[in-house]
Design a protein around this motif. Sequence first.
Motif, PDB file in Angstrom:
ATOM      1  N   HIS A 103      -9.625   7.359  -5.886  1.00  0.00           N
ATOM      2  CA  HIS A 103      -8.244   7.226  -5.445  1.00  0.00           C
ATOM      3  C   HIS A 103      -8.040   7.628  -3.987  1.00  0.00           C
ATOM      4  O   HIS A 103      -6.897   7.701  -3.529  1.00  0.00           O
ATOM      5  CB  HIS A 103      -7.332   8.038  -6.363  1.00  0.00           C
ATOM      6  CG  HIS A 103      -7.405   7.599  -7.792  1.00  0.00           C
ATOM      7  ND1 HIS A 103      -6.948   6.369  -8.222  1.00  0.00           N
ATOM      8  CD2 HIS A 103      -7.927   8.203  -8.887  1.00  0.00           C
ATOM      9  CE1 HIS A 103      -7.165   6.247  -9.523  1.00  0.00           C
ATOM     10  NE2 HIS A 103      -7.753   7.340  -9.952  1.00  0.00           N
ATOM     11  N   TYR A 144       1.193   5.398 -15.977  1.00  0.00           N
ATOM     12  CA  TYR A 144      -0.096   5.019 -15.395  1.00  0.00           C
ATOM     13  C   TYR A 144      -1.083   4.534 -16.451  1.00  0.00           C
ATOM     14  O   TYR A 144      -2.296   4.632 -16.281  1.00  0.00           O
ATOM     15  CB  TYR A 144      -0.660   6.191 -14.600  1.00  0.00           C
ATOM     16  CG  TYR A 144       0.136   6.429 -13.334  1.00  0.00           C
ATOM     17  CD1 TYR A 144      -0.067   5.643 -12.208  1.00  0.00           C
ATOM     18  CD2 TYR A 144       1.121   7.408 -13.290  1.00  0.00           C
ATOM     19  CE1 TYR A 144       0.686   5.833 -11.064  1.00  0.00           C
ATOM     20  CE2 TYR A 144       1.874   7.615 -12.142  1.00  0.00           C
ATOM     21  CZ  TYR A 144       1.646   6.823 -11.036  1.00  0.00           C
ATOM     22  OH  TYR A 144       2.401   7.006  -9.887  1.00  0.00           O
ATOM     23  N   ARG A 170      -3.764   9.337  -9.559  1.00  0.00           N
ATOM     24  CA  ARG A 170      -2.997   8.141  -9.195  1.00  0.00           C
ATOM     25  C   ARG A 170      -1.565   8.506  -8.823  1.00  0.00           C
ATOM     26  O   ARG A 170      -0.995   7.949  -7.875  1.00  0.00           O
ATOM     27  CB  ARG A 170      -3.011   7.131 -10.355  1.00  0.00           C
ATOM     28  CG  ARG A 170      -4.337   6.418 -10.557  1.00  0.00           C
ATOM     29  CD  ARG A 170      -4.268   5.448 -11.710  1.00  0.00           C
ATOM     30  NE  ARG A 170      -3.317   4.361 -11.453  1.00  0.00           N
ATOM     31  CZ  ARG A 170      -2.948   3.465 -12.357  1.00  0.00           C
ATOM     32  NH1 ARG A 170      -3.448   3.530 -13.590  1.00  0.00           N
ATOM     33  NH2 ARG A 170      -2.088   2.515 -12.058  1.00  0.00           N
ATOM     34  N   TYR A 171      -1.005   9.450  -9.565  1.00  0.00           N
ATOM     35  CA  TYR A 171       0.357   9.886  -9.249  1.00  0.00           C
ATOM     36  C   TYR A 171       0.394  10.563  -7.885  1.00  0.00           C
ATOM     37  O   TYR A 171       1.270  10.274  -7.058  1.00  0.00           O
ATOM     38  CB  TYR A 171       0.837  10.835 -10.343  1.00  0.00           C
ATOM     39  CG  TYR A 171       2.259  11.333 -10.169  1.00  0.00           C
ATOM     40  CD1 TYR A 171       3.275  10.487  -9.729  1.00  0.00           C
ATOM     41  CD2 TYR A 171       2.590  12.646 -10.486  1.00  0.00           C
ATOM     42  CE1 TYR A 171       4.581  10.943  -9.587  1.00  0.00           C
ATOM     43  CE2 TYR A 171       3.890  13.111 -10.347  1.00  0.00           C
ATOM     44  CZ  TYR A 171       4.876  12.258  -9.897  1.00  0.00           C
ATOM     45  OH  TYR A 171       6.166  12.713  -9.757  1.00  0.00           O
ATOM     46  N   ARG A 173      -1.679  10.113  -5.413  1.00  0.00           N
ATOM     47  CA  ARG A 173      -1.901   9.069  -4.409  1.00  0.00           C
ATOM     48  C   ARG A 173      -0.607   8.335  -4.090  1.00  0.00           C
ATOM     49  O   ARG A 173      -0.281   8.086  -2.919  1.00  0.00           O
ATOM     50  CB  ARG A 173      -2.952   8.078  -4.928  1.00  0.00           C
ATOM     51  CG  ARG A 173      -3.228   6.905  -4.003  1.00  0.00           C
ATOM     52  CD  ARG A 173      -3.908   5.785  -4.757  1.00  0.00           C
ATOM     53  NE  ARG A 173      -3.036   5.259  -5.822  1.00  0.00           N
ATOM     54  CZ  ARG A 173      -3.445   4.397  -6.762  1.00  0.00           C
ATOM     55  NH1 ARG A 173      -4.696   4.010  -6.797  1.00  0.00           N
ATOM     56  NH2 ARG A 173      -2.595   3.968  -7.683  1.00  0.00           N
ATOM     57  N   ASP A 174       0.153   7.992  -5.122  1.00  0.00           N
ATOM     58  CA  ASP A 174       1.407   7.274  -4.898  1.00  0.00           C
ATOM     59  C   ASP A 174       2.425   8.140  -4.169  1.00  0.00           C
ATOM     60  O   ASP A 174       3.211   7.642  -3.350  1.00  0.00           O
ATOM     61  CB  ASP A 174       1.978   6.789  -6.232  1.00  0.00           C
ATOM     62  CG  ASP A 174       1.177   5.622  -6.807  1.00  0.00           C
ATOM     63  OD1 ASP A 174       0.304   5.088  -6.094  1.00  0.00           O
ATOM     64  OD2 ASP A 174       1.421   5.262  -7.975  1.00  0.00           O
ATOM     65  N   ARG A 177       1.692   8.138  -0.530  1.00  0.00           N
ATOM     66  CA  ARG A 177       2.170   6.902   0.080  1.00  0.00           C
ATOM     67  C   ARG A 177       3.694   6.897   0.211  1.00  0.00           C
ATOM     68  O   ARG A 177       4.234   6.341   1.166  1.00  0.00           O
ATOM     69  CB  ARG A 177       1.714   5.708  -0.758  1.00  0.00           C
ATOM     70  CG  ARG A 177       0.212   5.453  -0.702  1.00  0.00           C
ATOM     71  CD  ARG A 177      -0.200   4.378  -1.692  1.00  0.00           C
ATOM     72  NE  ARG A 177      -1.605   4.025  -1.548  1.00  0.00           N
ATOM     73  CZ  ARG A 177      -2.273   3.251  -2.396  1.00  0.00           C
ATOM     74  NH1 ARG A 177      -1.647   2.736  -3.450  1.00  0.00           N
ATOM     75  NH2 ARG A 177      -3.547   2.976  -2.195  1.00  0.00           N
ATOM     76  N   MET A 178       4.365   7.525  -0.740  1.00  0.00           N
ATOM     77  CA  MET A 178       5.821   7.574  -0.719  1.00  0.00           C
ATOM     78  C   MET A 178       6.339   8.446   0.422  1.00  0.00           C
ATOM     79  O   MET A 178       7.395   8.162   1.002  1.00  0.00           O
ATOM     80  CB  MET A 178       6.340   8.112  -2.057  1.00  0.00           C
ATOM     81  CG  MET A 178       7.858   8.099  -2.200  1.00  0.00           C
ATOM     82  SD  MET A 178       8.382   8.727  -3.829  1.00  0.00           S
ATOM     83  CE  MET A 178       7.653   7.493  -4.909  1.00  0.00           C
TER      84      MET A 178
END
Length: 278
Positions: A103, A144, A170-171, A173-174, A177-178
């Motif tokens: 990730h 997810y 994954r959370y 990582r998002d 990005r947010m």
Amino acid sequence: MRLLAAVAAACALALAPAAHAEIWGFVDAQGTAHFAAEKLDARYELFFRGGESFDTAEGVAAPQAEPPAAAPAPAAARVLSFLQVSPGFRLVQPQVREAAREHGIELALLQALIATESGFDPGAVSPKGAIGLMQVMPATAERYGVSGDARAPVERKLKDPRTNLRAGARYLRDLLRMFPGRLELALAAYNAGEGAVQKAGNRIPNYPETKNYVRTVMQLYAMLQPEPPAAATPQAPRRVRMELPGPGGADARRNMPPGLAAVTPLEGPGAPAVVVHD
């Protein structure tokens, strides 16, 4: 490109003070390490401060100043030494590294977050229902792709390290990005939810728990950063010692390789000669 490459410069100022920050902790009856940026209750003891050392052989030891002549141990080694009392730490490192690679999250950041969330206890469950290494809520896991059934509900699946790490990473990582370039906001969102951060005007919400959480993860993250490689230094000329037999050796035959100093015999009859190459 790694996700954190874009936030490294923005986080440099935030991480700089952590070198002198305090980390409090304790080891529970199951051997799991717990961390905080301040003393949360009577169980917590100060075990790390910049320029001091600690020993976890008997739990969390009170800090003692190092002798002036002793070089301070790297902060990463100190934190890892404390983490290693947690039974699950070494067991899950392959899965943690896998999740970091998969990730695009820096390993030190993922380790710091897990240490703060669960102390590397795969079976940890919070009073609010967060589960496992990264304290993932079942509803978040379902977002997810973690689905449960009668034989294996989501709550049970989240106690599997690989499943938990995939959903949690994954959370995270998002969230990175947010909130690009704002690592502290991504961490606050991981703790309190992205809605709480947005409602606070894209600031860390004014929750004591969340503020402590962000400081703890950031400080552990800074301490777990790998040491920069040492600069190459010119090597001094080496002295090569070569033992040769006594009379009749290379010096007697006058066939010493060029560049070797004259043979200096050692004391005593029949002693070998020593050739020194500067």
